[in-house]
Scaffold this motif. Sequence first.
Motif, PDB file in Angstrom:
ATOM      1  N   GLY A  24       0.823  -1.396   0.078  1.00  0.00           N
ATOM      2  CA  GLY A  24      -0.134  -0.028  -0.038  1.00  0.00           C
ATOM      3  C   GLY A  24       0.583   0.776   0.222  1.00  0.00           C
ATOM      4  O   GLY A  24       0.064   2.328   0.389  1.00  0.00           O
ATOM      5  N   ARG A  25       1.986   1.018   0.054  1.00  0.00           N
ATOM      6  CA  ARG A  25       3.220   2.433  -0.213  1.00  0.00           C
ATOM      7  C   ARG A  25       3.925   1.925  -1.587  1.00  0.00           C
ATOM      8  O   ARG A  25       4.265   0.915  -1.588  1.00  0.00           O
ATOM      9  CB  ARG A  25       4.309   2.131   0.516  1.00  0.00           C
ATOM     10  CG  ARG A  25       3.245   2.906   2.112  1.00  0.00           C
ATOM     11  CD  ARG A  25       3.978   1.924   3.300  1.00  0.00           C
ATOM     12  NE  ARG A  25       4.839   3.211   3.127  1.00  0.00           N
ATOM     13  CZ  ARG A  25       5.375   4.136   4.318  1.00  0.00           C
ATOM     14  NH1 ARG A  25       4.587   4.507   4.705  1.00  0.00           N
ATOM     15  NH2 ARG A  25       6.139   4.539   4.197  1.00  0.00           N
ATOM     16  N   ILE A  26       4.295   3.131  -2.167  1.00  0.00           N
ATOM     17  CA  ILE A  26       5.463   2.990  -3.581  1.00  0.00           C
ATOM     18  C   ILE A  26       7.041   4.194  -3.051  1.00  0.00           C
ATOM     19  O   ILE A  26       6.162   5.643  -1.660  1.00  0.00           O
ATOM     20  CB  ILE A  26       4.530   3.681  -4.042  1.00  0.00           C
ATOM     21  CG1 ILE A  26       4.122   4.342  -4.718  1.00  0.00           C
ATOM     22  CG2 ILE A  26       3.694   2.455  -5.609  1.00  0.00           C
ATOM     23  CD1 ILE A  26       3.754   5.231  -5.772  1.00  0.00           C
ATOM     24  N   GLY A  74      12.972  10.788  -0.487  1.00  0.00           N
ATOM     25  CA  GLY A  74      12.620   9.045   0.499  1.00  0.00           C
ATOM     26  C   GLY A  74      11.211   9.265   1.655  1.00  0.00           C
ATOM     27  O   GLY A  74      12.120   8.065   1.225  1.00  0.00           O
ATOM     28  N   GLU A  75      10.644   9.765   0.888  1.00  0.00           N
ATOM     29  CA  GLU A  75       9.401   9.602   1.609  1.00  0.00           C
ATOM     30  C   GLU A  75       9.128   8.704   0.772  1.00  0.00           C
ATOM     31  O   GLU A  75       8.945   8.547  -0.541  1.00  0.00           O
ATOM     32  CB  GLU A  75       8.332  10.930   1.281  1.00  0.00           C
ATOM     33  CG  GLU A  75       8.693  11.835   2.273  1.00  0.00           C
ATOM     34  CD  GLU A  75       7.529  12.561   2.663  1.00  0.00           C
ATOM     35  OE1 GLU A  75       6.398  12.108   3.231  1.00  0.00           O
ATOM     36  OE2 GLU A  75       7.982  13.591   2.617  1.00  0.00           O
ATOM     37  N   ALA A  76       7.533   7.661   1.511  1.00  0.00           N
ATOM     38  CA  ALA A  76       7.142   6.991   0.522  1.00  0.00           C
ATOM     39  C   ALA A  76       5.565   7.314   0.203  1.00  0.00           C
ATOM     40  O   ALA A  76       4.953   8.251   1.964  1.00  0.00           O
ATOM     41  CB  ALA A  76       6.966   5.223   1.662  1.00  0.00           C
ATOM     42  N   LEU A  77       4.793   7.107  -0.006  1.00  0.00           N
ATOM     43  CA  LEU A  77       3.233   7.634  -0.602  1.00  0.00           C
ATOM     44  C   LEU A  77       2.746   6.668  -0.003  1.00  0.00           C
ATOM     45  O   LEU A  77       2.441   5.238  -1.031  1.00  0.00           O
ATOM     46  CB  LEU A  77       3.149   8.613  -1.972  1.00  0.00           C
ATOM     47  CG  LEU A  77       4.191   8.817  -2.295  1.00  0.00           C
ATOM     48  CD1 LEU A  77       4.340   9.925  -3.541  1.00  0.00           C
ATOM     49  CD2 LEU A  77       4.176  10.845  -1.180  1.00  0.00           C
ATOM     50  N   THR A  78       1.254   7.055   0.436  1.00  0.00           N
ATOM     51  CA  THR A  78       0.067   6.072  -0.044  1.00  0.00           C
ATOM     52  C   THR A  78      -0.912   6.032  -1.103  1.00  0.00           C
ATOM     53  O   THR A  78      -0.563   6.723  -2.025  1.00  0.00           O
ATOM     54  CB  THR A  78      -1.394   6.037   1.373  1.00  0.00           C
ATOM     55  OG1 THR A  78      -1.276   7.820   1.328  1.00  0.00           O
ATOM     56  CG2 THR A  78      -0.035   5.946   2.734  1.00  0.00           C
ATOM     57  N   GLU A 232      11.844  -1.315   2.182  1.00  0.00           N
ATOM     58  CA  GLU A 232      11.370  -1.108   3.634  1.00  0.00           C
ATOM     59  C   GLU A 232      12.021  -1.623   3.956  1.00  0.00           C
ATOM     60  O   GLU A 232      12.654  -0.500   5.044  1.00  0.00           O
ATOM     61  CB  GLU A 232      10.035  -0.695   3.149  1.00  0.00           C
ATOM     62  CG  GLU A 232       9.148  -0.149   4.712  1.00  0.00           C
ATOM     63  CD  GLU A 232       9.821   1.515   4.660  1.00  0.00           C
ATOM     64  OE1 GLU A 232      10.206   2.252   5.564  1.00  0.00           O
ATOM     65  OE2 GLU A 232       9.265   2.603   2.925  1.00  0.00           O
ATOM     66  N   THR A 233      12.186  -2.939   4.761  1.00  0.00           N
ATOM     67  CA  THR A 233      13.299  -3.308   5.655  1.00  0.00           C
ATOM     68  C   THR A 233      14.311  -3.234   4.843  1.00  0.00           C
ATOM     69  O   THR A 233      15.425  -2.153   6.447  1.00  0.00           O
ATOM     70  CB  THR A 233      12.818  -4.528   5.912  1.00  0.00           C
ATOM     71  OG1 THR A 233      11.897  -5.085   5.495  1.00  0.00           O
ATOM     72  CG2 THR A 233      14.118  -5.024   6.320  1.00  0.00           C
ATOM     73  N   GLY A 234      14.828  -2.630   3.969  1.00  0.00           N
ATOM     74  CA  GLY A 234      16.030  -2.457   3.284  1.00  0.00           C
ATOM     75  C   GLY A 234      16.470  -1.269   3.849  1.00  0.00           C
ATOM     76  O   GLY A 234      17.675  -0.239   4.210  1.00  0.00           O
TER      77      GLY A 234
END
Length: 371
Positions: A24-26, A74-78, A232-234
């Motif tokens: 649910g994030r890119i 560097g943010e992720a988006l919903t 995301e874990t990386g």
Amino acid sequence: MSDKTAQAERLRQRFALYDTNGDGRIERGDLEAEARRIVEAFGEEENSPKARALLQAYPHMWDYMMEQAGRDAGEALTVEQFVEIADAQMLSRGAVGFSTVLRPSIRAMVDLCDIDGDGQVDPQEFRKWLGAIGNDRIDADEAFRQVDTDGNGRLSVDELVAAVGKYHAGELDARCWVSDARTHGRARSGGGSLGEPRSPTPAVPAGDEDGLRSAEAPGTGRRAVSAGPAPETGRLLVRAALVLLSLGQGVPGAWALFAPRSFHDAFPLPAFAWLTKFPPYNEHLVRDLGALSLGLTTVLLWAAVRPERSLVRAAAFGCLAFTVPHLVFHVAHLGRFETVDVVGQLISQVAPIMVAGMVILLSRRISGAGL
């Protein structure tokens, strides 16, 4: 369905295309991954000029949109955030918005499939385009006819940009830049560029707690496992490693800069005092060492805050540029020390090299670029 509803739905489909792990994030790295997939589908080497143009255009598209939205790249988006930003930067600005955001990536795509080098796409090249984005089941001739607005038998960059804009505005159904819904399964490894959703990635099952991502290989009934953490874990691991490296540089760096005599006489602990084995004391050199270490600390922390691939790699390689020669020097002079000191020095100097190397390897999975 109203135009606004259709527009939002197509943007949601595009979001689903990039959300390859189904969380649910890119993020920036998802666009980089999509660009690499397209380059591979075209059979192009990643280091070729045409491939590099596309590999640069996709993350640049993300950077521009995020910058215009006042967000960190560097943010992720919903999905809601992505639809809002894409609507503001493209749909609300009409043709100008689509041209500004998408033209570089479309130009790069044209160059990839442009066999005769005329800067345009003919029907044969258009079929190659559709195949590369996983959309070779549609009527290529009909799609070509809809996009070829001047009827000259060639698709220009302008015509393709306009077609993408009209598709996302709900004014055109030609899927020249999206994957066909019937190719979702293939889109996971060779799907489309802008548009239809891919099948969600299966959750990591019990027994995969080591972070390996697994899914059933199509047609085999077996688990196909790809090593390494999810993006995301990386990113979290990279940030933690960079903070750890910054502490390893920052703490002794501040000590050396602000209390050089104490640093020389008592580093790492008064009972060991390694630097006293290399006389004489020089305040100027010790303070300079501290200042340089704090400079490297600044870069490492900056990379931790904004883990973009190029910045992360620069910080990690900068760390290696210091720690590797430092280790080599100390290995050549271990005869001056007791066994406990030798062990302590080797651990303290090999550890940051290993951590920096891990950061470089993990940077392939971030925006990662961020990688």
